[in-house]
Design a protein around this motif. Structure first.
Motif, short mmCIF file in Angstrom:
data_model
loop_
_atom_site.label_atom_id
_atom_site.label_comp_id
_atom_site.label_asym_id
_atom_site.label_seq_id
_atom_site.Cartn_x
_atom_site.Cartn_y
_atom_site.Cartn_z
N SER A 2 17.54 18.44 51.76
CA SER A 2 17.55 18.62 53.21
C SER A 2 16.17 18.30 53.78
O SER A 2 15.16 18.33 53.07
N PRO A 3 16.09 17.98 55.09
CA PRO A 3 14.78 17.71 55.70
C PRO A 3 13.83 18.90 55.56
O PRO A 3 12.63 18.71 55.38
N LYS A 4 14.37 20.12 55.62
CA LYS A 4 13.50 21.30 55.49
C LYS A 4 12.91 21.39 54.10
O LYS A 4 11.73 21.70 53.92
N GLN A 5 13.74 21.11 53.07
CA GLN A 5 13.23 21.14 51.70
C GLN A 5 12.20 20.03 51.47
O GLN A 5 11.19 20.22 50.80
N ALA A 6 12.47 18.85 52.04
CA ALA A 6 11.51 17.75 51.90
C ALA A 6 10.18 18.10 52.57
O ALA A 6 9.11 17.80 52.04
N ALA A 7 10.26 18.75 53.73
CA ALA A 7 9.04 19.15 54.43
C ALA A 7 8.26 20.17 53.61
O ALA A 7 7.02 20.11 53.52
N ALA A 8 8.97 21.13 53.00
CA ALA A 8 8.30 22.14 52.18
C ALA A 8 7.60 21.51 50.99
O ALA A 8 6.48 21.86 50.63
N GLY A 9 8.29 20.53 50.36
CA GLY A 9 7.67 19.83 49.24
C GLY A 9 6.44 19.06 49.66
O GLY A 9 5.42 19.03 48.96
N SER A 10 6.52 18.43 50.84
CA SER A 10 5.38 17.69 51.37
C SER A 10 4.22 18.63 51.66
O SER A 10 3.06 18.30 51.39
N ASP A 11 4.54 19.82 52.22
CA ASP A 11 3.50 20.81 52.50
C ASP A 11 2.78 21.21 51.22
O ASP A 11 1.55 21.28 51.17
N ARG A 12 3.54 21.52 50.17
CA ARG A 12 2.93 21.95 48.90
C ARG A 12 2.07 20.84 48.31
O ARG A 12 0.98 21.09 47.80
N ARG A 13 2.57 19.63 48.37
CA ARG A 13 1.82 18.50 47.83
C ARG A 13 0.49 18.33 48.55
O ARG A 13 -0.56 18.15 47.92
N PHE A 14 0.54 18.40 49.87
CA PHE A 14 -0.70 18.26 50.63
C PHE A 14 -1.66 19.42 50.34
O PHE A 14 -2.88 19.20 50.21
N LEU A 15 -1.13 20.64 50.25
CA LEU A 15 -1.98 21.79 49.96
C LEU A 15 -2.76 21.61 48.68
O LEU A 15 -3.98 21.86 48.63
N PHE A 16 -2.10 21.16 47.63
CA PHE A 16 -2.79 21.03 46.35
C PHE A 16 -3.74 19.83 46.34
O PHE A 16 -4.83 19.90 45.76
N LEU A 17 -3.36 18.73 46.99
CA LEU A 17 -4.27 17.61 47.12
C LEU A 17 -5.51 18.01 47.92
O LEU A 17 -6.64 17.64 47.58
N TYR A 18 -5.29 18.80 48.97
CA TYR A 18 -6.41 19.22 49.81
C TYR A 18 -7.31 20.20 49.06
O TYR A 18 -8.54 20.11 49.15
N ALA A 19 -6.70 21.14 48.33
CA ALA A 19 -7.50 22.09 47.55
C ALA A 19 -8.35 21.36 46.52
O ALA A 19 -9.52 21.71 46.29
N LEU A 20 -7.78 20.33 45.88
CA LEU A 20 -8.54 19.53 44.91
C LEU A 20 -9.69 18.82 45.61
O LEU A 20 -10.82 18.77 45.09
N ALA A 21 -9.43 18.28 46.79
CA ALA A 21 -10.48 17.57 47.54
C ALA A 21 -11.58 18.53 47.97
O ALA A 21 -12.77 18.20 47.91
N TRP A 22 -11.20 19.73 48.38
CA TRP A 22 -12.21 20.71 48.81
C TRP A 22 -13.06 21.16 47.63
O TRP A 22 -14.27 21.38 47.78
N ALA A 23 -12.44 21.27 46.46
CA ALA A 23 -13.22 21.54 45.24
C ALA A 23 -14.18 20.39 44.96
O ALA A 23 -15.33 20.61 44.57
N GLY A 24 -13.71 19.16 45.17
CA GLY A 24 -14.58 18.00 44.99
C GLY A 24 -15.76 18.02 45.96
O GLY A 24 -16.88 17.61 45.60
N ALA A 25 -15.51 18.49 47.18
CA ALA A 25 -16.60 18.59 48.15
C ALA A 25 -17.66 19.58 47.66
O ALA A 25 -18.87 19.33 47.80
N ALA A 26 -17.21 20.70 47.10
CA ALA A 26 -18.17 21.68 46.55
C ALA A 26 -18.94 21.08 45.37
O ALA A 26 -20.14 21.32 45.22
N ILE A 27 -18.25 20.30 44.56
CA ILE A 27 -18.91 19.64 43.43
C ILE A 27 -19.95 18.64 43.95
O ILE A 27 -20.99 18.45 43.31
N ALA A 28 -19.69 18.03 45.09
CA ALA A 28 -20.60 17.01 45.62
C ALA A 28 -21.96 17.58 45.99
O ALA A 28 -22.96 16.85 45.97
N TYR A 29 -22.01 18.88 46.35
CA TYR A 29 -23.31 19.43 46.77
C TYR A 29 -23.82 20.62 45.96
O TYR A 29 -25.04 20.82 45.87
N THR A 30 -22.94 21.40 45.34
CA THR A 30 -23.42 22.62 44.66
C THR A 30 -24.34 22.33 43.48
O THR A 30 -25.46 22.89 43.43
#
Length: 394
Positions: A2-30
């Motif tokens: 369903s569109p709702k399930q697809a949206a939830a999957g997209s949300d989770r995917r973005f969350l984890f990609l974003y969390a990985l990127a934010w960790a990379g940002a900390a690695i860039a300067y810490t």
């Protein structure tokens, strides 16, 4: 599906990609700011190392503050976050690789200015990108995932400085490569990166006067907790030494790393609870109160066990507060197409404490000792909790 399930999957995917990127940002300067730059300065400056590092830190903090606002605003105006993040990542990585080849103070100051501008060309739009894509019902989970970033930065510093792994010039390149490997997946696979002027789906819109009041409260509360965090980050080793001379730099670093790694799952649990119960601010109030209790315990500590226990309480609660606060700030900022600029102004709560903290410490510690300093910082944390007490629901 369903569109709702697809949206939830997209949300989770973005969350984890974003969390990985934010960790990379900390690695860039810490690793650079806490290990690689001080070591480089010590090698070049000799007996003037403290003065060199103080000037570089001060100049860098000012450049970071202004650049974060500027590039956040430019990403707003351009209508896209992705390109700014990519250009900032690549340019800051190239500049990082130049530091081992600079051996004079003047060029080092200039390189710090350029690196901070490039780094914040990435950080400002990256922070706003989450606000464009993550709905309010997932802001708590986002905050919990963001708590893994400081631990990732500390771990990267430990890895690149392992004896025999890499010579000093190669360490700078390793940091850049680690950061790129974490951030590029979001740039290449993340959601569009277009600036959003409307709230993500299913988000209720709070009254504008309430939002304006909350922006002020959130800004002031974070500033107060960040002052305490900055003071402990800078002077923890010296305080531990007054408690027990056996607290060397290695033991202090291990305690700090332990706190960062324990804080991440605690923040994730608290953030998930906040999402499920629709009480985004309540965990912030509790964390600020616990931070104050930890500081009070540190003020009364007379032995190593009590000192470490007090710091663990403060370190865990303050890191949970800061991670969840970063995500919930996105909830209260208006969707006016200027989120990047607004978050740049919020970022002043991260840089201004570095300018306030030295004066506060110089006034209090010689007269009242570290106990007096910790009691004042505990009072600031209590004020932060009071500022947020009336905002338990969005």
């Amino acid at each position: 599906m369903s569109p709702k399930q697809a949206a939830a999957g997209s949300d989770r995917r973005f969350l984890f990609l974003y969390a990985l990127a934010w960790a990379g940002a900390a690695i860039a300067y810490t690793p650079f700011l806490t290990i690689l730059l001080p070591v480089r300065v010590d090698l070049l400056a000799g007996t003037d190392n403290v003065q060199w590092l103080a000037i570089l830190t001060f100049v860098g903090a000012i450049a970071a503050s202004l650049a974060n606002i500027l590039f956040g605003w430019l990403s707003d105006v351009s209508g896209s976050r992705r390109l700014w993040v990519l250009v900032g990542l690549l340019s800051s990585s190239v500049l990082l690789g130049l530091f081992p080849h600079v051996d004079r103070f003047g060029p080092l100051v200039l390189l710090i200015l350029l690196w901070q501008m490039a780094l914040n060309m990435m950080l400002g739009p990256l922070a706003a990108w989450a606000g464009d894509c993550v709905p309010d019902r997932q802001k708590g989970r986002l905050g919990g995932l963001l708590a893994f970033a400081p631990a990732s930065g500390a771990l990267a510093g430990s890895v690149v400085t392992m004896p025999g792994l890499a010579d000093p010039p190669l360490r700078f390149a390793m940091v850049a490569l680690l950061a790129m490997s974490c951030i590029l997946p979001l740039v290449l696979l993340g959601q569009s990166g277009k600036v959003a002027t409307q709230r993500p789906r299913d988000d209720a819109v709070a009254p504008l006067p309430w939002l304006r009041a909350m922006v002020t409260r959130m800004w002031c509360a974070r500033l107060l907790v960040q002052i305490a965090e900055a003071a402990l980050f800078a002077y923890l080793y010296f305080w531990f030494q007054t408690i027990d001379g056996r607290f060397d730099d290695s033991l202090t670093a291990r305690i700090l790393t332990l706190v960062l790694f324990l804080a991440a799952p605690c923040a994730l649990i608290a953030g998930r609870w906040a999402d499920r119960h629709d009480r985004p601010i309540f965990p912030l109030c509790i964390a600020a109160i616990l931070a104050a209790l930890g500081l009070a315990a540190m003020a009364m500590a007379r032995g190593p066990a009590a000192a470490v226990t007090g710091f663990l309480v403060f370190g865990l609660s303050s890191n949970v507060f800061l991670a969840l606060h970063s995500a919930q700030t996105l909830r209260v900022l208006p969707y006016d197409g200027r989120r990047g600029r607004n978050l740049g102004l919020f970022n002043l709560t991260n840089t201004v404490p570095s300018l306030i903290m030295p004066s506060l410490t110089l006034v209090l510690v010689p007269n009242l000792g570290f106990s007096g300093l910790f009691l004042v910082l505990a009072f600031l944390s209590i004020i932060a909790a009071v500022l947020l007490r009336h905002a338990d629901r969005c």
